[in-house]
Motif scaffolding. Structure first.
Motif, PDB file in Angstrom:
ATOM      1  N   VAL A 134      61.070  23.596  87.367  1.00  0.00           N
ATOM      2  CA  VAL A 134      60.353  24.610  86.595  1.00  0.00           C
ATOM      3  C   VAL A 134      59.572  23.974  85.447  1.00  0.00           C
ATOM      4  O   VAL A 134      58.473  24.438  85.099  1.00  0.00           O
ATOM      5  N   SER A 135      60.115  22.909  84.868  1.00  0.00           N
ATOM      6  CA  SER A 135      59.533  22.317  83.659  1.00  0.00           C
ATOM      7  C   SER A 135      58.501  21.226  83.943  1.00  0.00           C
ATOM      8  O   SER A 135      57.941  20.651  82.996  1.00  0.00           O
ATOM      9  N   LYS A 136      58.212  20.920  85.213  1.00  0.00           N
ATOM     10  CA  LYS A 136      57.183  19.929  85.543  1.00  0.00           C
ATOM     11  C   LYS A 136      55.805  20.599  85.441  1.00  0.00           C
ATOM     12  O   LYS A 136      55.337  21.212  86.391  1.00  0.00           O
ATOM     13  N   ARG A 137      55.191  20.479  84.279  1.00  0.00           N
ATOM     14  CA  ARG A 137      53.945  21.206  84.013  1.00  0.00           C
ATOM     15  C   ARG A 137      52.805  20.292  83.582  1.00  0.00           C
ATOM     16  O   ARG A 137      51.730  20.772  83.230  1.00  0.00           O
ATOM     17  N   ASP A 138      53.039  18.991  83.597  1.00  0.00           N
ATOM     18  CA  ASP A 138      52.036  18.066  83.071  1.00  0.00           C
ATOM     19  C   ASP A 138      50.779  18.015  83.934  1.00  0.00           C
ATOM     20  O   ASP A 138      49.709  17.603  83.449  1.00  0.00           O
ATOM     21  N   THR A 139      50.852  18.432  85.204  1.00  0.00           N
ATOM     22  CA  THR A 139      49.659  18.423  86.054  1.00  0.00           C
ATOM     23  C   THR A 139      48.921  19.760  86.021  1.00  0.00           C
ATOM     24  O   THR A 139      47.870  19.906  86.638  1.00  0.00           O
ATOM     25  N   ALA A 140      49.479  20.751  85.313  1.00  0.00           N
ATOM     26  CA  ALA A 140      48.816  22.057  85.180  1.00  0.00           C
ATOM     27  C   ALA A 140      47.699  21.959  84.150  1.00  0.00           C
ATOM     28  O   ALA A 140      47.747  21.133  83.227  1.00  0.00           O
ATOM     29  N   SER A 141      46.688  22.802  84.306  1.00  0.00           N
ATOM     30  CA  SER A 141      45.602  22.811  83.321  1.00  0.00           C
ATOM     31  C   SER A 141      45.886  23.773  82.184  1.00  0.00           C
ATOM     32  O   SER A 141      45.095  23.877  81.239  1.00  0.00           O
ATOM     33  N   GLY A 142      47.023  24.470  82.238  1.00  0.00           N
ATOM     34  CA  GLY A 142      47.412  25.355  81.157  1.00  0.00           C
ATOM     35  C   GLY A 142      48.696  26.088  81.492  1.00  0.00           C
ATOM     36  O   GLY A 142      49.152  26.100  82.643  1.00  0.00           O
ATOM     37  N   ILE A 143      49.288  26.685  80.478  1.00  0.00           N
ATOM     38  CA  ILE A 143      50.496  27.492  80.629  1.00  0.00           C
ATOM     39  C   ILE A 143      50.206  28.857  80.021  1.00  0.00           C
ATOM     40  O   ILE A 143      49.716  28.958  78.892  1.00  0.00           O
ATOM     41  N   ILE A 144      50.497  29.905  80.781  1.00  0.00           N
ATOM     42  CA  ILE A 144      50.250  31.275  80.333  1.00  0.00           C
ATOM     43  C   ILE A 144      51.597  31.923  80.024  1.00  0.00           C
ATOM     44  O   ILE A 144      52.477  31.981  80.890  1.00  0.00           O
ATOM     45  N   HIS A 145      51.760  32.412  78.795  1.00  0.00           N
ATOM     46  CA  HIS A 145      53.004  33.075  78.413  1.00  0.00           C
ATOM     47  C   HIS A 145      52.749  34.546  78.129  1.00  0.00           C
ATOM     48  O   HIS A 145      51.784  34.901  77.443  1.00  0.00           O
ATOM     49  N   ASN A 146      53.634  35.386  78.652  1.00  0.00           N
ATOM     50  CA  ASN A 146      53.591  36.810  78.327  1.00  0.00           C
ATOM     51  C   ASN A 146      54.251  37.005  76.966  1.00  0.00           C
ATOM     52  O   ASN A 146      55.331  37.573  76.826  1.00  0.00           O
ATOM     53  N   SER A 147      53.578  36.505  75.947  1.00  0.00           N
ATOM     54  CA  SER A 147      54.095  36.549  74.588  1.00  0.00           C
ATOM     55  C   SER A 147      52.910  36.652  73.644  1.00  0.00           C
ATOM     56  O   SER A 147      51.761  36.775  74.077  1.00  0.00           O
ATOM     57  N   SER A 148      53.180  36.614  72.351  1.00  0.00           N
ATOM     58  CA  SER A 148      52.117  36.729  71.360  1.00  0.00           C
ATOM     59  C   SER A 148      52.324  35.702  70.262  1.00  0.00           C
ATOM     60  O   SER A 148      53.460  35.429  69.857  1.00  0.00           O
ATOM     61  N   ASN A 149      51.235  35.152  69.765  1.00  0.00           N
ATOM     62  CA  ASN A 149      51.327  34.183  68.681  1.00  0.00           C
ATOM     63  C   ASN A 149      51.908  34.794  67.412  1.00  0.00           C
ATOM     64  O   ASN A 149      52.492  34.082  66.590  1.00  0.00           O
ATOM     65  N   CYS A 150      51.756  36.105  67.242  1.00  0.00           N
ATOM     66  CA  CYS A 150      52.333  36.731  66.049  1.00  0.00           C
ATOM     67  C   CYS A 150      53.851  36.711  66.095  1.00  0.00           C
ATOM     68  O   CYS A 150      54.515  36.874  65.073  1.00  0.00           O
ATOM     69  N   LEU A 151      54.410  36.501  67.281  1.00  0.00           N
ATOM     70  CA  LEU A 151      55.858  36.422  67.449  1.00  0.00           C
ATOM     71  C   LEU A 151      56.359  34.991  67.575  1.00  0.00           C
ATOM     72  O   LEU A 151      57.473  34.682  67.149  1.00  0.00           O
ATOM     73  N   GLU A 152      55.541  34.111  68.155  1.00  0.00           N
ATOM     74  CA  GLU A 152      56.048  32.794  68.570  1.00  0.00           C
ATOM     75  C   GLU A 152      55.106  31.644  68.243  1.00  0.00           C
ATOM     76  O   GLU A 152      55.069  30.658  68.979  1.00  0.00           O
ATOM     77  N   ASN A 153      54.375  31.720  67.177  1.00  0.00           N
ATOM     78  CA  ASN A 153      53.383  30.693  66.884  1.00  0.00           C
ATOM     79  C   ASN A 153      53.984  29.283  66.854  1.00  0.00           C
ATOM     80  O   ASN A 153      53.421  28.329  67.403  1.00  0.00           O
ATOM     81  N   VAL A 154      55.141  29.143  66.221  1.00  0.00           N
ATOM     82  CA  VAL A 154      55.791  27.834  66.106  1.00  0.00           C
ATOM     83  C   VAL A 154      56.165  27.292  67.483  1.00  0.00           C
ATOM     84  O   VAL A 154      55.952  26.104  67.783  1.00  0.00           O
ATOM     85  N   PHE A 155      56.708  28.151  68.351  1.00  0.00           N
ATOM     86  CA  PHE A 155      57.176  27.702  69.667  1.00  0.00           C
ATOM     87  C   PHE A 155      56.004  27.484  70.632  1.00  0.00           C
ATOM     88  O   PHE A 155      56.074  26.636  71.518  1.00  0.00           O
ATOM     89  N   THR A 156      54.918  28.236  70.451  1.00  0.00           N
ATOM     90  CA  THR A 156      53.704  27.989  71.243  1.00  0.00           C
ATOM     91  C   THR A 156      53.161  26.596  70.940  1.00  0.00           C
ATOM     92  O   THR A 156      52.797  25.842  71.849  1.00  0.00           O
ATOM     93  N   SER A 157      53.110  26.245  69.662  1.00  0.00           N
ATOM     94  CA  SER A 157      52.639  24.912  69.263  1.00  0.00           C
ATOM     95  C   SER A 157      53.554  23.830  69.814  1.00  0.00           C
ATOM     96  O   SER A 157      53.091  22.776  70.276  1.00  0.00           O
ATOM     97  N   ALA A 158      54.862  24.085  69.781  1.00  0.00           N
ATOM     98  CA  ALA A 158      55.818  23.109  70.318  1.00  0.00           C
ATOM     99  C   ALA A 158      55.626  22.923  71.818  1.00  0.00           C
ATOM    100  O   ALA A 158      55.740  21.800  72.335  1.00  0.00           O
ATOM    101  N   ALA A 159      55.322  23.998  72.537  1.00  0.00           N
ATOM    102  CA  ALA A 159      55.083  23.895  73.979  1.00  0.00           C
ATOM    103  C   ALA A 159      53.828  23.078  74.260  1.00  0.00           C
ATOM    104  O   ALA A 159      53.795  22.259  75.197  1.00  0.00           O
ATOM    105  N   GLU A 160      52.788  23.288  73.466  1.00  0.00           N
ATOM    106  CA  GLU A 160      51.560  22.493  73.650  1.00  0.00           C
ATOM    107  C   GLU A 160      51.826  21.016  73.388  1.00  0.00           C
ATOM    108  O   GLU A 160      51.310  20.142  74.110  1.00  0.00           O
ATOM    109  N   ASP A 161      52.654  20.715  72.391  1.00  0.00           N
ATOM    110  CA  ASP A 161      53.003  19.314  72.103  1.00  0.00           C
ATOM    111  C   ASP A 161      53.846  18.720  73.227  1.00  0.00           C
ATOM    112  O   ASP A 161      53.695  17.542  73.582  1.00  0.00           O
ATOM    113  N   THR A 162      54.731  19.520  73.805  1.00  0.00           N
ATOM    114  CA  THR A 162      55.638  19.033  74.847  1.00  0.00           C
ATOM    115  C   THR A 162      54.895  18.688  76.129  1.00  0.00           C
ATOM    116  O   THR A 162      55.137  17.629  76.742  1.00  0.00           O
TER     117      THR A 162
END
Length: 448
Positions: A191-219
């Motif tokens: 599930v976590s092998k995402r390095d070959t994807a051109s993006g990740i889409i989350h059913n979430s909002s930055n107003c709720l998860e800005n810190v974790f969205t940034s962490a996912a982009e870094d990961t």
């Protein structure tokens, strides 16, 4: 606009009640922007939804799996087998069908990954979970040895905070009740092998998860599109449920006072032991608060109906003024009803999002997987909920319900939930973070 219509997007949802609706909301949005959408579904858990989504093409892969396979294999091994069976079937489909320009697949059906790579097709991963959950799986894979020990010392270690993942403890990471740690790690690895994807889409909002969205982009080193809650987009179409909704509960709610009702629903998968169920029922009666309770057929271990519950509970149902039980409810409408003042839930992501988006505080009773992560988000990040842990008895239930519905702490949680509700509503409007992420996603698919 003609150029957009030439872009053909293949979307593959996971065949589970909590995953399909949000993927279909995304499909409806992309279709409304002119993309030609084809949905590939598995035969497992199939029910026809095509009439609700005109203009979207559907194709079914005959995976040969059934409910008996789910029962015999267990959830983890079932998902692993589903992916291994469907990979060659999707490749065959892609060789027989017209060309596609882009693939979007649910994170738990990762079988399109190899086919996309073989055909040099750009792809994105869709997650019906929170960004925090995506990070938590990586944290669990790095720290799985914490679950190899037993005894008091091991329990103490699980209470410790995970480094660089505040405010989560090791015990909040998404272990499962549906299989072994070894099989879970294999699934999370895929599930976590995402390095070959051109993006990740989350059913979430930055107003709720800005810190974790940034962490996912870094990961993963790719852009993360926080586009939710997708059910709140203008183009969203209600996806038919596997369960038939009993809408008469809305009429019952109309008769209740504002913010007085506790709504209880433990989702589409969780099972409850008969003893705990009885304690829950009696605690609700003792709370003296009106309650609406979703009890799925077959969801109580060792009991087929509510008929054998204590007489007090049966009387409350008979009179109907303070208790209402249904097998499934129109949850979004229930949570938006003025009478509902609290939500007792397992904290699946859809329910958590719907609760926040409705301004309703929660009592969390997580069972497995990402529910623990979501519980920690609700209780320690957003502070719109509290958790009930350990063995359940009627006094605990009574105290929890009264704390949420009539206590000062519950009122403060309700105030914070309403503040977040406004932020979420702003995020899906034109110019909001989720709306902007959706438009950025459209641009990215167009330029691929």
């Amino acid at each position: 606009m003609e150029e957009i219509r030439q872009k053909r997007v293949l979307m593959i949802p996971a065949p589970f009640e909590g995953h399909l609706p949000s993927m279909m909301n995304l499909a409806s949005f992309l279709s409304s922007k002119g993309f030609a959408i084809t949905i590939v579904r598995t035969q497992y858990n199939f029910y026809d939804i095509s009439a609700d989504f005109p203009g979207i093409n559907f194709f079914t892969i005959d995976d040969g799996l059934s409910e008996s396979d789910m029962s015999s294999l267990g959830l983890l091994d079932f998902i692993l087998k589903l992916n291994s069976l469907c990979e060659p079937l999707l490749k065959k489909f892609l060789t027989l069908k017209d060309h596609f320009d882009f693939i979007i697949h649910d994170e738990f059906v990762y079988f399109p990954r190899q086919a996309a790579q073989d055909l040099n097709l750009p792809k994105m991963v869709f997650s019906a979970s929170s960004a925090a959950t995506s990070i938590s799986r990586c944290m669990l894979m790095e720290n799985q040895d914490k679950w190899l020990h037993h005894g008091e010392e091991a329990r103490f270690k699980l209470e410790e905070l995970v480094p660089k993942f505040h405010p989560f403890r090791y015990k909040d990471l998404p272990v499962t009740a549906y299989g072994s740690m070894e099989r879970l790690m294999l699934l999370y690895h895929n599930v976590s092998k995402r390095d070959t994807a051109s993006g990740i889409i989350h059913n979430s909002s930055n107003c709720l998860e800005n810190v974790f969205t940034s962490a996912a982009e870094d990961t993963w080193g790719v852009q993360v599109y926080s586009v939710g809650p997708l059910y709140m987009t203008d183009s969203a179409t209600t996806c038919p449920s596997l369960f038939e909704e009993e809408r008469n509960c809305l009429e019952w709610l109309d008769k209740q006072e504002t913010d007085s009702v506790i709504y209880i629903s433990m989702g589409s998968l969780a099972m409850t032991q008969k003893e705990e169920f009885v304690e829950m029922a009696m605690g609700l009666i003792q709370s003296n608060q009106p309650f609406l309770w979703v009890i799925r057929p077959g969801s109580i271990t060792g009991q087929n109906s509510v008929d054998s519950l204590p007489e007090q509970f049966s009387q409350a149902l008979t009179h109907g003024d303070r208790a209402f039980v249904v097998s499934w409810a129109p949850q979004k409408e229930v949570l938006r009803h003025r009478a509902v003042g609290g939500f007792w839930n397992h904290c699946g992501w859809n329910s958590s999002l719907e609760s926040i988006s409705s301004g309703v505080p929660m009592i969390c009773r997580p069972y497995s997987g990402d529910q623990r992560v979501n519980t920690r988000l609700m209780t320690h990040v957003w502070q719109t909920a509290f958790e009930v842990e350990g063995e359940l008895d009627r006094e605990i239930v009574e105290t929890a319900v009264r704390k949420l519905i009539v206590g000062d702490e519950g009122k403060e949680m309700r105030r914070r939930a309403n503040e977040l509700k406004k932020q979420v509503e702003d995020s899906v409007r034109i110019g909001g973070s989720s709306y902007s992420a959706l438009m950025s996603l459209v641009d990215s698919i167009m330029s691929s």
